[in-house]
Design a protein around this motif. Structure first.
Motif, PDB file in Angstrom:
ATOM      1  N   MET A   1       0.807  -1.215   0.000  1.00 39.36           N
ATOM      2  CA  MET A   1       0.000   0.000   0.000  1.00 39.36           C
ATOM      3  C   MET A   1       0.843   1.269   0.000  1.00 39.36           C
ATOM      4  SD  MET A   1      -3.043  -0.917   2.707  1.00 39.36           S
ATOM      5  CE  MET A   1      -3.675   0.781   2.625  1.00 39.36           C
ATOM      6  N   GLY A   2       2.149   1.125   0.103  1.00 35.18           N
ATOM      7  CA  GLY A   2       2.999   2.304   0.032  1.00 35.18           C
ATOM      8  C   GLY A   2       3.828   2.590   1.250  1.00 35.18           C
ATOM      9  N   ALA A   3       3.733   1.736   2.301  1.00 34.11           N
ATOM     10  CA  ALA A   3       4.601   1.928   3.464  1.00 34.11           C
ATOM     11  C   ALA A   3       6.057   1.724   3.058  1.00 34.11           C
ATOM     12  CB  ALA A   3       4.219   0.959   4.579  1.00 34.11           C
ATOM     13  N   LYS A   4       6.950   2.487   3.681  1.00 37.81           N
ATOM     14  CA  LYS A   4       8.378   2.395   3.358  1.00 37.81           C
ATOM     15  C   LYS A   4       9.027   1.193   4.029  1.00 37.81           C
ATOM     16  CE  LYS A   4      12.610   5.200   3.307  1.00 37.81           C
ATOM     17  NZ  LYS A   4      12.762   5.164   1.839  1.00 37.81           N
ATOM     18  N   ALA A   5       8.607   0.886   5.263  1.00 37.74           N
ATOM     19  CA  ALA A   5       9.181  -0.235   6.000  1.00 37.74           C
ATOM     20  C   ALA A   5       8.252  -0.589   7.152  1.00 37.74           C
ATOM     21  CB  ALA A   5      10.573   0.102   6.527  1.00 37.74           C
ATOM     22  N   GLY A   6       8.457  -1.789   7.709  1.00 37.87           N
ATOM     23  CA  GLY A   6       7.655  -2.218   8.847  1.00 37.87           C
ATOM     24  C   GLY A   6       8.400  -3.214   9.701  1.00 37.87           C
ATOM     25  N   VAL A   7       8.039  -3.293  10.979  1.00 38.59           N
ATOM     26  CA  VAL A   7       8.658  -4.247  11.890  1.00 38.59           C
ATOM     27  C   VAL A   7       7.578  -4.909  12.737  1.00 38.59           C
ATOM     28  CG1 VAL A   7      10.813  -2.941  12.039  1.00 38.59           C
ATOM     29  CG2 VAL A   7       9.012  -2.575  13.748  1.00 38.59           C
ATOM     30  N   LEU A   8       7.913  -6.066  13.288  1.00 36.94           N
ATOM     31  CA  LEU A   8       7.043  -6.765  14.220  1.00 36.94           C
ATOM     32  C   LEU A   8       7.221  -6.170  15.614  1.00 36.94           C
ATOM     33  CD1 LEU A   8       7.715 -10.440  13.085  1.00 36.94           C
ATOM     34  CD2 LEU A   8       5.656  -9.093  12.610  1.00 36.94           C
ATOM     35  N   TYR A   9       6.154  -5.663  16.200  1.00 39.74           N
ATOM     36  CA  TYR A   9       6.291  -5.094  17.546  1.00 39.74           C
ATOM     37  C   TYR A   9       6.428  -6.187  18.604  1.00 39.74           C
ATOM     38  CZ  TYR A   9       1.157  -5.769  17.942  1.00 39.74           C
ATOM     39  OH  TYR A   9      -0.113  -6.278  17.957  1.00 39.74           O
ATOM     40  N   THR A  10       6.295  -7.440  18.188  1.00 44.42           N
ATOM     41  CA  THR A  10       6.533  -8.554  19.107  1.00 44.42           C
ATOM     42  C   THR A  10       8.022  -8.856  19.272  1.00 44.42           C
ATOM     43  OG1 THR A  10       6.165 -10.024  17.222  1.00 44.42           O
ATOM     44  CG2 THR A  10       4.299  -9.646  18.694  1.00 44.42           C
ATOM     45  N   ASP A  11       8.865  -8.314  18.392  1.00 42.84           N
ATOM     46  CA  ASP A  11      10.311  -8.474  18.537  1.00 42.84           C
ATOM     47  C   ASP A  11      10.814  -7.606  19.685  1.00 42.84           C
ATOM     48  OD1 ASP A  11      10.258 -10.146  16.398  1.00 42.84           O
ATOM     49  OD2 ASP A  11      11.165  -8.745  14.974  1.00 42.84           O
ATOM     50  N   LYS A  12      11.721  -8.147  20.493  1.00 37.72           N
ATOM     51  CA  LYS A  12      12.207  -7.396  21.651  1.00 37.72           C
ATOM     52  C   LYS A  12      12.926  -6.115  21.256  1.00 37.72           C
ATOM     53  CE  LYS A  12      12.665 -11.347  24.792  1.00 37.72           C
ATOM     54  NZ  LYS A  12      13.588 -12.149  25.640  1.00 37.72           N
ATOM     55  N   ASN A  13      13.627  -6.124  20.115  1.00 36.77           N
ATOM     56  CA  ASN A  13      14.402  -4.951  19.707  1.00 36.77           C
ATOM     57  C   ASN A  13      13.725  -4.176  18.586  1.00 36.77           C
ATOM     58  OD1 ASN A  13      14.741  -6.950  17.809  1.00 36.77           O
ATOM     59  ND2 ASN A  13      16.883  -6.435  17.375  1.00 36.77           N
ATOM     60  N   TRP A  14      12.366  -4.193  18.568  1.00 38.07           N
ATOM     61  CA  TRP A  14      11.665  -3.546  17.454  1.00 38.07           C
ATOM     62  C   TRP A  14      11.916  -2.043  17.419  1.00 38.07           C
ATOM     63  CZ3 TRP A  14       8.063   0.351  17.501  1.00 38.07           C
ATOM     64  CH2 TRP A  14       7.417   0.637  18.714  1.00 38.07           C
ATOM     65  N   VAL A  15      12.132  -1.438  18.570  1.00 40.82           N
ATOM     66  CA  VAL A  15      12.349   0.014  18.594  1.00 40.82           C
ATOM     67  C   VAL A  15      13.638   0.376  17.865  1.00 40.82           C
ATOM     68  CG1 VAL A  15      12.718   2.019  20.083  1.00 40.82           C
ATOM     69  CG2 VAL A  15      11.029   0.280  20.720  1.00 40.82           C
ATOM     70  N   GLU A  16      14.696  -0.397  18.078  1.00 45.29           N
ATOM     71  CA  GLU A  16      15.960  -0.126  17.396  1.00 45.29           C
ATOM     72  C   GLU A  16      15.839  -0.349  15.886  1.00 45.29           C
ATOM     73  OE1 GLU A  16      18.526   1.325  18.762  1.00 45.29           O
ATOM     74  OE2 GLU A  16      17.299   1.395  20.573  1.00 45.29           O
ATOM     75  N   LYS A  17      15.069  -1.351  15.504  1.00 46.27           N
ATOM     76  CA  LYS A  17      14.864  -1.611  14.079  1.00 46.27           C
ATOM     77  C   LYS A  17      14.055  -0.494  13.421  1.00 46.27           C
ATOM     78  CE  LYS A  17      14.876  -6.693  14.292  1.00 46.27           C
ATOM     79  NZ  LYS A  17      14.043  -7.908  14.042  1.00 46.27           N
ATOM     80  N   MET A  18      13.217   0.186  14.209  1.00 42.58           N
ATOM     81  CA  MET A  18      12.298   1.180  13.672  1.00 42.58           C
ATOM     82  C   MET A  18      12.744   2.595  14.023  1.00 42.58           C
ATOM     83  SD  MET A  18       9.744   1.894  11.910  1.00 42.58           S
ATOM     84  CE  MET A  18       8.948   0.364  11.481  1.00 42.58           C
ATOM     85  N   ARG A  19      14.042   2.838  14.081  1.00 43.54           N
ATOM     86  CA  ARG A  19      14.534   4.161  14.464  1.00 43.54           C
ATOM     87  C   ARG A  19      15.206   4.831  13.261  1.00 43.54           C
ATOM     88  NH1 ARG A  19      15.549   5.998  19.632  1.00 43.54           N
ATOM     89  NH2 ARG A  19      15.697   3.890  20.492  1.00 43.54           N
ATOM     90  N   PRO A  20      14.418   5.469  12.388  1.00 42.84           N
ATOM     91  CA  PRO A  20      15.030   6.167  11.258  1.00 42.84           C
ATOM     92  C   PRO A  20      15.772   7.407  11.734  1.00 42.84           C
ATOM     93  CG  PRO A  20      12.693   6.651  11.355  1.00 42.84           C
ATOM     94  CD  PRO A  20      12.957   5.632  12.426  1.00 42.84           C
ATOM     95  N   ASP A  21      16.681   7.906  10.923  1.00 42.19           N
ATOM     96  CA  ASP A  21      17.426   9.108  11.286  1.00 42.19           C
ATOM     97  C   ASP A  21      16.464  10.261  11.559  1.00 42.19           C
ATOM     98  OD1 ASP A  21      19.757   7.722  10.941  1.00 42.19           O
ATOM     99  OD2 ASP A  21      20.108   8.442   8.894  1.00 42.19           O
TER     100      ASP A  21
END
Length: 332
Positions: A201-221
């Motif tokens: 649908m046009g999202a640039k990226a996505g992560v599973l919030y069930t992953d323990k380190n999802w915040v680090e994976k989802m931290r764009p500049d």
């Protein structure tokens, strides 16, 4: 007329023959062609919603044809294909709803029926590029997403948006509206398949919030300009970290815990963040949303369409959180 009736807490939705609604002045009778579910219907069945009354015909979303009006002066509406704004008695303020505000489908009987009565002011001509099923999928969820993004968070083209828990009806509209508005959109979900659909649908990226380190994976500049959430829960504190200075965090539900977790106030004021609550939307919000839909020839994401008699089956699908987008009933 045939209608889907809920007789009590945790009872199944059943199809029954009931009387047609009787009109007063400035009301219209709509012969519904399609209706759609919202999470609200699920919470009402569970008995976890304010103002419960039974029996009740659920359903806030609907599209159909006007067949009767309560005032002779409004007879020009008869025969028109319409979509219903389920936000009733909003009031005069754009900032907040009035004390009389309520939503179609409780306490007033809703759209899971062959006919529904609504105030004439809540009818809008159906966008010509939409089917009845598509038009019925938009109102409550689309309006909630619109107000959260544009009236409350003041989203601008080019900004970066995080949509938490993509897959449900409102979150799907948040993603769709933000992409069409020119934002750079990221998503979280508990299921990889839902992330895959969001990317389509046009999202640039996505992560599973069930992953323990999802915040680090989802931290764009630089972080996010706008973060949209409907669950609250323990992850809300992470949004303070992910928001860029001057960012806006907007939420319209509290399905995970019901309350905000303990937050680091120092980071909120030092980063000059705005935490915004949002509910449904005003008549102006609905008008602006439909204009946006018409401008972009936008179509909602529909997960599945069920016959009216299969309403309980559709609600159980929602119960399992299997859907991506809206669950629709074909009324005729």
């Amino acid at each position: 007329m045939k209608a889907i009736v809920l007789d009590g807490i945790n009872l199944p939705l059943t199809i029954k023959n009931v009387n047609k609604p009787k009109l007063k002045a400035n009301e219209a009778l709509v012969n519904l062609k399609a209706a759609a579910f919202n999470r609200r219907d699920y919470w009402i069945q569970r008995g976890e919603y304010a103002g419960l009354k039974f029996p009740i015909i659920l359903g806030s979303d609907g599209a159909g044809v006007v067949v009767e009006v309560g005032s002779e002066s409004e007879k020009d509406w008869i025969g028109k294909e319409v979509v219903i704004n389920p936000s009733l008695d909003w009031g005069e303020s754009e900032a907040v709803q009035s004390s009389a505000f309520h939503i179609l489908g409780l306490p007033q009987d809703g759209t899971f029926a062959e006919y529904v009565k609504v105030p004439l002011q809540n009818l809008h001509i159906m966008p010509a590029h939409l089917t009845f099923e598509e038009a019925a999928a938009i109102p409550l969820a689309g309006l909630t997403a619109w107000r959260a993004l544009f009236s409350r968070a003041q989203l601008k083209a080019g900004e970066r948006v995080l949509v938490a828990g993509v897959g449900g009806g409102v979150a799907s509209f948040v993603l769709q509206w933000a992409v069409l508005a020119g934002a750079e959109v990221y998503v979280t979900s508990s299921k990889r398949e839902k992330i895959r659909k969001a990317l389509e649908m046009g999202a640039k990226a996505g992560v599973l919030y069930t992953d323990k380190n999802w915040v680090e994976k989802m931290r764009p500049d630089g972080g996010f300009d706008v973060i949209v959430d409907s669950a609250i829960g323990r992850d809300f504190d992470h949004y303070i970290e992910l928001a860029k200075p001057g960012g806006r965090i907007v939420f319209f539900g509290a399905t995970a815990s019901g309350n905000l977790p303990e937050l680091n106030a120092r980071k909120i004021f030092w980063k000059q963040l705005s935490i915004l609550g949002s509910t449904m939307g005003s008549p102006k919000d609905f008008h602006d949303m439909l204009a946006f839909v018409n401008k972009h020839l936008a179509k909602p994401v529909i997960d599945a369409i069920f016959p009216l008699a299969h309403a309980e089956e559709a609600l159980r699908k929602m119960d399992r959180s299997e859907q991506f987008g809206k669950l629709v009933l074909r009324v005729d």
